[in-house]
Design a protein around this motif. Structure first.
Motif, PDB file in Angstrom:
ATOM      1  N   THR A  10       0.821  -1.202   0.000  1.00  0.00           N
ATOM      2  CA  THR A  10       0.000   0.000   0.000  1.00  0.00           C
ATOM      3  C   THR A  10       0.859   1.258   0.000  1.00  0.00           C
ATOM      4  OG1 THR A  10      -0.281  -0.164   2.391  1.00  0.00           O
ATOM      5  CG2 THR A  10      -2.038  -1.043   1.042  1.00  0.00           C
ATOM      6  N   VAL A  11       2.013   1.231   0.651  1.00  0.00           N
ATOM      7  CA  VAL A  11       2.899   2.391   0.627  1.00  0.00           C
ATOM      8  C   VAL A  11       3.458   2.577  -0.777  1.00  0.00           C
ATOM      9  CG1 VAL A  11       5.083   3.316   1.470  1.00  0.00           C
ATOM     10  CG2 VAL A  11       3.428   2.383   3.077  1.00  0.00           C
ATOM     11  N   ALA A  12       3.805   1.474  -1.447  1.00  0.00           N
ATOM     12  CA  ALA A  12       4.293   1.574  -2.822  1.00  0.00           C
ATOM     13  C   ALA A  12       3.235   2.224  -3.703  1.00  0.00           C
ATOM     14  CB  ALA A  12       4.657   0.194  -3.359  1.00  0.00           C
ATOM     15  N   ALA A  37      -2.201   5.512   1.879  1.00  0.00           N
ATOM     16  CA  ALA A  37      -2.776   4.176   1.722  1.00  0.00           C
ATOM     17  C   ALA A  37      -2.504   3.349   2.969  1.00  0.00           C
ATOM     18  CB  ALA A  37      -2.174   3.495   0.493  1.00  0.00           C
ATOM     19  N   LYS A  38      -3.470   2.476   3.309  1.00  0.00           N
ATOM     20  CA  LYS A  38      -3.261   1.592   4.458  1.00  0.00           C
ATOM     21  C   LYS A  38      -3.997   0.281   4.246  1.00  0.00           C
ATOM     22  CE  LYS A  38      -6.929   3.827   7.125  1.00  0.00           C
ATOM     23  NZ  LYS A  38      -7.256   4.519   8.370  1.00  0.00           N
ATOM     24  N   SER A  39      -3.535  -0.726   4.960  1.00  0.00           N
ATOM     25  CA  SER A  39      -4.181  -2.035   4.934  1.00  0.00           C
ATOM     26  C   SER A  39      -4.413  -2.457   6.383  1.00  0.00           C
ATOM     27  CB  SER A  39      -3.321  -3.061   4.200  1.00  0.00           C
ATOM     28  OG  SER A  39      -2.022  -3.117   4.736  1.00  0.00           O
ATOM     29  N   VAL A  70      -8.526  -8.627   4.393  1.00  0.00           N
ATOM     30  CA  VAL A  70      -7.761  -7.409   4.591  1.00  0.00           C
ATOM     31  C   VAL A  70      -8.547  -6.260   3.967  1.00  0.00           C
ATOM     32  CG1 VAL A  70      -5.579  -6.214   4.141  1.00  0.00           C
ATOM     33  CG2 VAL A  70      -5.582  -8.680   4.568  1.00  0.00           C
ATOM     34  N   ILE A  71      -8.607  -5.135   4.672  1.00  0.00           N
ATOM     35  CA  ILE A  71      -9.313  -3.948   4.205  1.00  0.00           C
ATOM     36  C   ILE A  71      -8.266  -2.965   3.699  1.00  0.00           C
ATOM     37  CG2 ILE A  71     -10.882  -2.076   4.842  1.00  0.00           C
ATOM     38  CD1 ILE A  71     -11.460  -4.059   7.371  1.00  0.00           C
ATOM     39  N   PHE A  72      -8.351  -2.605   2.437  1.00  0.00           N
ATOM     40  CA  PHE A  72      -7.426  -1.661   1.824  1.00  0.00           C
ATOM     41  C   PHE A  72      -8.131  -0.325   1.667  1.00  0.00           C
ATOM     42  CE2 PHE A  72      -5.999  -5.833   0.569  1.00  0.00           C
ATOM     43  CZ  PHE A  72      -4.634  -5.761   0.747  1.00  0.00           C
ATOM     44  N   SER A  73      -7.488   0.754   2.122  1.00  0.00           N
ATOM     45  CA  SER A  73      -8.065   2.099   2.043  1.00  0.00           C
ATOM     46  C   SER A  73      -7.054   3.054   1.431  1.00  0.00           C
ATOM     47  CB  SER A  73      -8.419   2.620   3.435  1.00  0.00           C
ATOM     48  OG  SER A  73      -9.309   1.766   4.092  1.00  0.00           O
ATOM     49  N   VAL A  74      -7.574   3.983   0.633  1.00  0.00           N
ATOM     50  CA  VAL A  74      -6.765   5.063   0.083  1.00  0.00           C
ATOM     51  C   VAL A  74      -7.486   6.364   0.425  1.00  0.00           C
ATOM     52  CG1 VAL A  74      -5.829   6.144  -1.995  1.00  0.00           C
ATOM     53  CG2 VAL A  74      -5.899   3.649  -1.820  1.00  0.00           C
ATOM     54  N   VAL A  75      -6.800   7.224   1.186  1.00  0.00           N
ATOM     55  CA  VAL A  75      -7.320   8.552   1.510  1.00  0.00           C
ATOM     56  C   VAL A  75      -6.623   9.512   0.556  1.00  0.00           C
ATOM     57  CG1 VAL A  75      -7.525  10.353   3.261  1.00  0.00           C
ATOM     58  CG2 VAL A  75      -7.679   7.938   3.924  1.00  0.00           C
ATOM     59  N   PHE A  76      -7.398  10.350  -0.129  1.00  0.00           N
ATOM     60  CA  PHE A  76      -6.841  11.310  -1.069  1.00  0.00           C
ATOM     61  C   PHE A  76      -7.312  12.704  -0.684  1.00  0.00           C
ATOM     62  CE2 PHE A  76     -10.721   9.454  -2.613  1.00  0.00           C
ATOM     63  CZ  PHE A  76     -11.493  10.541  -3.031  1.00  0.00           C
ATOM     64  N   GLU A  77      -6.400  13.682  -0.842  1.00  0.00           N
ATOM     65  CA  GLU A  77      -6.713  15.060  -0.454  1.00  0.00           C
ATOM     66  C   GLU A  77      -6.154  16.019  -1.486  1.00  0.00           C
ATOM     67  OE1 GLU A  77      -6.023  18.162   3.266  1.00  0.00           O
ATOM     68  OE2 GLU A  77      -4.977  16.242   3.265  1.00  0.00           O
ATOM     69  N   ASN A  78      -6.957  16.984  -1.862  1.00  0.00           N
ATOM     70  CA  ASN A  78      -6.512  18.021  -2.786  1.00  0.00           C
ATOM     71  C   ASN A  78      -5.774  19.087  -1.982  1.00  0.00           C
ATOM     72  OD1 ASN A  78      -6.135  20.090  -4.580  1.00  0.00           O
ATOM     73  ND2 ASN A  78      -8.238  20.161  -5.306  1.00  0.00           N
ATOM     74  N   THR A  79      -4.453  19.114  -2.105  1.00  0.00           N
ATOM     75  CA  THR A  79      -3.642  20.083  -1.376  1.00  0.00           C
ATOM     76  C   THR A  79      -3.320  21.306  -2.224  1.00  0.00           C
ATOM     77  OG1 THR A  79      -1.601  18.961  -2.017  1.00  0.00           O
ATOM     78  CG2 THR A  79      -2.606  18.304   0.089  1.00  0.00           C
ATOM     79  N   GLY A  80      -3.834  21.327  -3.442  1.00  0.00           N
ATOM     80  CA  GLY A  80      -3.594  22.471  -4.325  1.00  0.00           C
ATOM     81  C   GLY A  80      -4.553  23.615  -4.051  1.00  0.00           C
ATOM     82  N   LYS A  81      -4.342  24.705  -4.745  1.00  0.00           N
ATOM     83  CA  LYS A  81      -5.183  25.891  -4.587  1.00  0.00           C
ATOM     84  C   LYS A  81      -6.406  25.853  -5.495  1.00  0.00           C
ATOM     85  CE  LYS A  81      -1.267  28.648  -3.180  1.00  0.00           C
ATOM     86  NZ  LYS A  81      -0.227  29.548  -3.586  1.00  0.00           N
ATOM     87  N   THR A 162     -12.163   9.070   0.728  1.00  0.00           N
ATOM     88  CA  THR A 162     -11.586   7.744   0.976  1.00  0.00           C
ATOM     89  C   THR A 162     -12.265   6.729   0.077  1.00  0.00           C
ATOM     90  OG1 THR A 162     -11.212   8.302   3.303  1.00  0.00           O
ATOM     91  CG2 THR A 162     -11.154   5.963   2.731  1.00  0.00           C
ATOM     92  N   VAL A 163     -11.471   5.825  -0.469  1.00  0.00           N
ATOM     93  CA  VAL A 163     -12.000   4.670  -1.198  1.00  0.00           C
ATOM     94  C   VAL A 163     -11.456   3.417  -0.533  1.00  0.00           C
ATOM     95  CG1 VAL A 163     -12.313   5.913  -3.378  1.00  0.00           C
ATOM     96  CG2 VAL A 163     -10.142   4.762  -2.923  1.00  0.00           C
ATOM     97  N   THR A 164     -12.235   2.354  -0.546  1.00  0.00           N
ATOM     98  CA  THR A 164     -11.811   1.116   0.114  1.00  0.00           C
ATOM     99  C   THR A 164     -12.249  -0.112  -0.674  1.00  0.00           C
ATOM    100  OG1 THR A 164     -13.845   0.903   1.409  1.00  0.00           O
ATOM    101  CG2 THR A 164     -12.058   2.156   2.412  1.00  0.00           C
ATOM    102  N   PHE A 165     -11.611  -1.218  -0.375  1.00  0.00           N
ATOM    103  CA  PHE A 165     -12.068  -2.530  -0.842  1.00  0.00           C
ATOM    104  C   PHE A 165     -11.523  -3.579   0.106  1.00  0.00           C
ATOM    105  CE2 PHE A 165      -7.933  -2.362  -2.866  1.00  0.00           C
ATOM    106  CZ  PHE A 165      -7.494  -3.669  -2.947  1.00  0.00           C
ATOM    107  N   ARG A 166     -12.112  -4.742   0.046  1.00  0.00           N
ATOM    108  CA  ARG A 166     -11.676  -5.871   0.863  1.00  0.00           C
ATOM    109  C   ARG A 166     -11.204  -7.001  -0.047  1.00  0.00           C
ATOM    110  NH1 ARG A 166     -14.277  -6.071   6.356  1.00  0.00           N
ATOM    111  NH2 ARG A 166     -15.099  -3.976   6.657  1.00  0.00           N
ATOM    112  N   ALA A 167     -10.205  -7.720   0.452  1.00  0.00           N
ATOM    113  CA  ALA A 167      -9.674  -8.862  -0.292  1.00  0.00           C
ATOM    114  C   ALA A 167      -9.315  -9.962   0.681  1.00  0.00           C
ATOM    115  CB  ALA A 167      -8.458  -8.460  -1.121  1.00  0.00           C
TER     116      ALA A 167
END
Length: 170
Positions: A10-12, A37-39, A70-81, A162-167
């Protein structure tokens, strides 16, 4: 039994998005989308009062064995202006894992899947694979190699999602 490093996977993925945001995550201003990203796995603990409680624990710190989810999550944030348009998150289903049907979630996103390692994405009803006899048949969740979330709207500055899925570990 082979040890699977969930954090490394997930870090990759997170680094891929950070290094190449205009290719894999957002169109427009480079570097405006921050990704984490985290698992995790859900484990049952017993409180001091004897109550059973389900908590999430980092998958790399838990003992994950074949058959575990395992629950995989990706948190995304708009840090732009500026608002970010065309935001797309593409997450591979990790090696040694099988996607769990209907587990992908993401508010205000269109979710599509790939059965060819991310070359093409479609809705589940439109995915096809060849069976052992070479006949084309409808794909099943265990055939999915990648999941793609496309944000339905622009992502305003300073907003996150946040988006997630399970595997299942094979």
């Amino acid at each position: 039994m082979k040890k699977v490093n969930f954090l490394k996977a997930t870090v990759a993925l997170a680094f891929a998005f950070i290094l190449f945001p205009s290719l894999s995550l957002a169109k427009g201003e480079e570097g405006i989308i921050k990704v984490t990203a985290k698992s995790e796995v859900e484990v049952v603990i017993t409180t001091k009062d004897g109550e059973k409680k389900v908590i999430r624990k980092n998958a790399d710190e838990a003992k994950v064995v074949p058959g575990d989810t395992v629950i995989f999550s990706v948190v995304f944030e708009n840090t732009g202006k500026e608002e970010a348009t065309g935001v797309v998150i593409n997450n591979p289903v990790p090696e040694h894992m099988v996607y769990i049907a209907d587990s992908a979630e993401g508010k205000n996103t269109t979710i599509t899947f790939s059965v060819d390692k991310g070359k093409n994405f479609k809705l589940p009803k439109d995915l096809r694979v060849k069976n052992k006899r070479g006949k084309e048949v409808g794909a099943k969740p265990e055939h999915y190699t990648n999941i793609r979330w496309t944000l339905d709207n622009a992502l305003p500055s300073s907003k996150k999602g946040t988006v997630t899925f399970r595997a299942l570990l094979k």
